[in-house]
Design a protein around this motif. Sequence first.
Motif, PDB file in Angstrom:
ATOM      1  N   GLY A  79      64.017  -0.159   5.856  1.00 56.61           N
ATOM      2  CA  GLY A  79      64.063   0.371   7.224  1.00 56.61           C
ATOM      3  C   GLY A  79      62.682   0.475   7.852  1.00 56.61           C
ATOM      4  O   GLY A  79      62.450  -0.060   8.944  1.00 56.61           O
ATOM      5  N   PRO A  80      61.742   1.149   7.188  1.00 59.30           N
ATOM      6  CA  PRO A  80      60.386   1.191   7.736  1.00 59.30           C
ATOM      7  C   PRO A  80      59.739  -0.185   7.852  1.00 59.30           C
ATOM      8  O   PRO A  80      59.022  -0.463   8.812  1.00 59.30           O
ATOM      9  CB  PRO A  80      59.623   2.062   6.738  1.00 59.30           C
ATOM     10  CG  PRO A  80      60.662   2.910   6.108  1.00 59.30           C
ATOM     11  CD  PRO A  80      61.886   2.062   6.055  1.00 59.30           C
ATOM     12  N   GLY A 110      62.885   5.953  13.769  1.00 62.96           N
ATOM     13  CA  GLY A 110      62.560   6.643  12.528  1.00 62.96           C
ATOM     14  C   GLY A 110      63.306   7.957  12.386  1.00 62.96           C
ATOM     15  O   GLY A 110      63.853   8.263  11.320  1.00 62.96           O
ATOM     16  N   ALA A 111      63.349   8.733  13.452  1.00 64.44           N
ATOM     17  CA  ALA A 111      64.032  10.027  13.407  1.00 64.44           C
ATOM     18  C   ALA A 111      65.538   9.856  13.211  1.00 64.44           C
ATOM     19  O   ALA A 111      66.142  10.528  12.375  1.00 64.44           O
ATOM     20  CB  ALA A 111      63.753  10.807  14.686  1.00 64.44           C
ATOM     21  N   THR A 132      63.694  15.024  10.042  1.00 67.97           N
ATOM     22  CA  THR A 132      63.672  14.286  11.302  1.00 67.97           C
ATOM     23  C   THR A 132      62.242  14.120  11.803  1.00 67.97           C
ATOM     24  O   THR A 132      61.866  13.052  12.291  1.00 67.97           O
ATOM     25  CB  THR A 132      64.529  15.005  12.364  1.00 67.97           C
ATOM     26  OG1 THR A 132      65.835  15.208  11.831  1.00 67.97           O
ATOM     27  CG2 THR A 132      64.635  14.193  13.627  1.00 67.97           C
ATOM     28  N   GLY A 133      61.439  15.150  11.683  1.00 65.43           N
ATOM     29  CA  GLY A 133      60.029  15.065  12.096  1.00 65.43           C
ATOM     30  C   GLY A 133      59.240  14.078  11.258  1.00 65.43           C
ATOM     31  O   GLY A 133      58.414  13.319  11.772  1.00 65.43           O
ATOM     32  N   ILE A 134      59.495  14.059   9.956  1.00 59.35           N
ATOM     33  CA  ILE A 134      58.812  13.101   9.083  1.00 59.35           C
ATOM     34  C   ILE A 134      59.222  11.680   9.445  1.00 59.35           C
ATOM     35  O   ILE A 134      58.384  10.774   9.511  1.00 59.35           O
ATOM     36  CB  ILE A 134      59.102  13.415   7.600  1.00 59.35           C
ATOM     37  CG1 ILE A 134      58.419  14.722   7.202  1.00 59.35           C
ATOM     38  CG2 ILE A 134      58.663  12.277   6.697  1.00 59.35           C
ATOM     39  CD1 ILE A 134      58.828  15.243   5.841  1.00 59.35           C
ATOM     40  N   ALA A 137      57.520  10.724  12.782  1.00 56.33           N
ATOM     41  CA  ALA A 137      56.088  10.459  12.601  1.00 56.33           C
ATOM     42  C   ALA A 137      55.861   9.117  11.909  1.00 56.33           C
ATOM     43  O   ALA A 137      54.975   8.344  12.303  1.00 56.33           O
ATOM     44  CB  ALA A 137      55.444  11.579  11.797  1.00 56.33           C
ATOM     45  N   ALA A 138      56.663   8.833  10.898  1.00 55.94           N
ATOM     46  CA  ALA A 138      56.531   7.548  10.205  1.00 55.94           C
ATOM     47  C   ALA A 138      56.878   6.394  11.139  1.00 55.94           C
ATOM     48  O   ALA A 138      56.209   5.349  11.132  1.00 55.94           O
ATOM     49  CB  ALA A 138      57.425   7.517   8.975  1.00 55.94           C
TER      50      ALA A 138
END
Length: 161
Positions: A79-80, A110-111, A132-134, A137-138
């Motif tokens: 995914g990333p 990302g979220a 969700t925040g991580i 940010a990623a």
Amino acid sequence: MSERTDQLSRSRDPEVDGGGFDEGILDDSPETPEAEHSTDSTAESRLAEYFAPKLFLVVFAVLTVLGQLGSMFVPLVGGPLGVFVGAFTVGLVSGKRRYGESAVAGGLVGALGVLFGNLTLATVTGSMLTLTGIGAAAGVLLAVLGVYFGRDLRVGLTQDL
């Protein structure tokens, strides 16, 4: 000999020999005096210079599709990696800076990817906001890096040696 050089440099007409560069062609500023006084159109053109909503939707769709395809074929990092490849493609194809659109789209992808991928875990542990925040940010980081490297490759391919 220096007199001849001075004479040639003074008599050179940029319109005749094509040596001049007209920057007005590349300038997006309004040409009429009435258009210069319009604050709404100026503010909209400045905003469109940094963030185009229609392009954002396209970038969001590309990052979403590639992120989902990546996560289907490569577990954990697919995914990333798909988000990075999508943003890299945007940077490679686009002639303008598209960091704003890519950053927002990458953050959303990302979220949402982390949230929907780990919905049960996030609900049970109560760490939904943290996960969700991580993910956001990623996604922002990968999208901005992807656009940067894509633009860098584009400049390297199109620049004269």
